[in-house]
Enzyme design. Structure first.
Site, PDB file in Angstrom:
ATOM      1  N   GLU A  92       7.550   2.062   0.389  1.00 26.17           N
ATOM      2  CA  GLU A  92       7.479   1.287   1.648  1.00 26.17           C
ATOM      3  C   GLU A  92       7.726   2.175   2.869  1.00 26.17           C
ATOM      4  OE1 GLU A  92       6.260  -1.717  -0.556  1.00 26.17           O
ATOM      5  OE2 GLU A  92       6.149  -1.499   1.602  1.00 26.17           O
TER       6      GLU A  92
ATOM      7  N   HIS B 143      -2.363   2.907   1.346  1.00 32.03           N
ATOM      8  CA  HIS B 143      -2.298   3.070  -0.106  1.00 32.03           C
ATOM      9  C   HIS B 143      -3.212   4.206  -0.575  1.00 32.03           C
ATOM     10  CE1 HIS B 143      -0.542  -1.167  -0.715  1.00 32.03           C
ATOM     11  NE2 HIS B 143       0.388  -0.252  -0.746  1.00 32.03           N
TER      12      HIS B 143
END
Lengths: 80, 369
Positions: free
Chosen positions: B122, B131
């Protein structure tokens, strides 16, 4: 054996929600666009299968569903 | 790897973070350690430096919440989405939210999610990474249970973060070289005993002298206490309670072995110092009298460990009560009935009862030079 219809529908709803959350899938609400929605969803499934290195079929098969059910981060994988 | 649209990033190297609340699944100290280690992963490959703040607005606000929690992305109960974080920016930008409906763990187990691993992922978002589709990369969207001892970033993660923040320039990935043991000009920040050993602190390093081994062990402070950044001002042990206290600026921590006690750091004023005192230079506990001497500038205080309060009649002048050791002290510890005071590269052995200077030595006389 083929999945029983209600299980299939449940999986489809789950997949829609997943694709909305992580692949920017937007479903046309009007039933007039049913065919268009199916194509659009197949495209998004292909995008997700490609991201995770799965066989790109555009179909909601077992492997694709299993990948969708893995615990993950809430941030989209692709974004508009 | 990927970044967010327009590649938002922090336009500074010093980024602050604040832990707003804790999960009941873990000890607070373990949550703090997991978060600190997660930040260390990213600071080790970029010029970024992360500082924890304890009040007000920080760049990265870290919190645990379940279901709807005030942003547009409600959590979904156990499993599914574990956490999310926002790209660098003002307000919610950079913030990281963890789903309290998950079971958070310190180690990788099959009954929960390793907070360090999820936090490291995170915080990659909080720094601007999206991502990665590289299986095994930290920024891969799916949680992969891994052994996190000595966890290393995947090259894809390093390539991604260094595309945003140029590779480590001024701060090499490892701390500046440790000073030589027998450097005649060696000075120390703080010294304490710990369960029979003696620990000498300087910057991010600690020399560890054990009565059981002739060799001096060299470590980094973060290898013992990952959430403690080096540069202590003072340290002392209260052996009866198996507690060591570390002081840095106007805060202090209590540890027992490797574990940091929950509820720390605390302000040094909670020990009874006036607000005019902003840091402690040295501290040493006398386990005969159960009193601890705190040295600040040219004065010292006496703290009663039994009553947990400062004694009356202090502060007093160091030079008046400890003749021959000068006016200020960098570090101090007690051993075998003596106080050892350190100033610069000199060390003074003082008889505790008579307060009499016995001899003067070099500060590193303990390193078999």
């Amino acid at each position: 054996f083929p999945a029983v219809p209600e299980k299939k529908e449940e999986d489809t709803q789950f997949a829609k929600k997943y694709l909305e959350s992580f692949y920017d899938f937007k479903e046309e609400k009007s039933s007039l666009f049913k065919a268009k929605n199916l194509n659009h969803m197949a495209d998004k499934i292909r995008e997700m299968q490609s991201f995770f290195g799965l066989e790109v079929t555009g179909e909601l098969n077992r492997k694709t569903l299993d990948m969708m059910k893995q615990p993950r981060c809430g941030i989209p994988d692709v974004r508009s | 790897y990927s970044t967010f649209p327009y590649s938002p990033k922090w336009k500074k190297e010093d980024v602050t973070y604040r832990i707003l609340n804790y999960t009941p699944d873990m000890l607070q100290a373990d949550v703090e350690e997991a978060i600190a280690k997660a930040f260390q992963l990213w600071s080790s490959v970029t010029p970024l430096r992360f500082t924890r703040v304890y009040s007000g607005q920080a760049d990265i606000m870290i919190s645990f919440a379940a279901g709807f929690h005030g942003d547009f992305y409600s959590f979904d109960g156990p499993g599914g989405t574990l956490a999310h974080a926002y790209p660098p920016g003002s307000g919610i930008g950079g913030d990281a939210h963890f789903d309290e409906d998950e079971n958070w763990t310190k180690f990788t187990t099959y009954s929960g999610y390793n907070l360090f691993l999820v936090a490291a992922h995170e915080l990659g978002h909080s720094l601007g990474l999206g991502h990665s589709n590289v299986f095994g990369a930290l920024m891969y969207p799916i949680y992969m249970a891994k052994d996190t001892r000595d966890y290393q970033l995947h090259q894809d993660d390093i390539d991604g973060i260094q595309a945003l923040y140029e590779p480590t320039r001024t701060t090499p990935s490892k701390p500046p070289p440790r000073p030589e043991d027998c450097d005649p000009h060696l000075t120390f920040d703080a010294i304490t005993t710990l369960r029979g050993e003696t620990l000498f602190f300087k910057g991010s390093y600690v020399w560890r002298k054990s009565p059981y081994f002739s060799e001096i062990e060299h470590d980094t402070i973060s290898s013992f206490w990952p959430s403690l950044i080096g540069g202590f001002d003072a340290a002392y042990e209260v052996d009866k309670t198996d507690r060591v206290l570390f002081f840095k600026d106007d805060q202090y921590w209590a540890v027992s072995g490797y574990s940091i006690e929950s509820g720390f750091p605390k302000p040094i004023q909670s020990l009874g110092f006036p607000t005019s005192v902003r840091k402690v230079d040295a501290a040493v506990h006398d386990h005969n009298t159960k009193k601890t001497n705190f040295f600040v500038g040219n004065k010292y205080w006496s703290f009663n460990e039994n009553t947990q309060s400062m004694e009356r009649g202090y502060p007093r002048k160091i030079a008046a009560d400890f003749r021959g050791i000068g006016h200020t002290i960098d570090a101090a510890f007690q051993k075998n009935g003596y106080f050892y005071f350190f100033r610069g590269s000199n060390q003074y052995q003082v008889d505790i009862k008579k307060r009499k200077l016995i001899r003067t030595m070099k500060s590193n006389s303990w390193f078999n030079c």
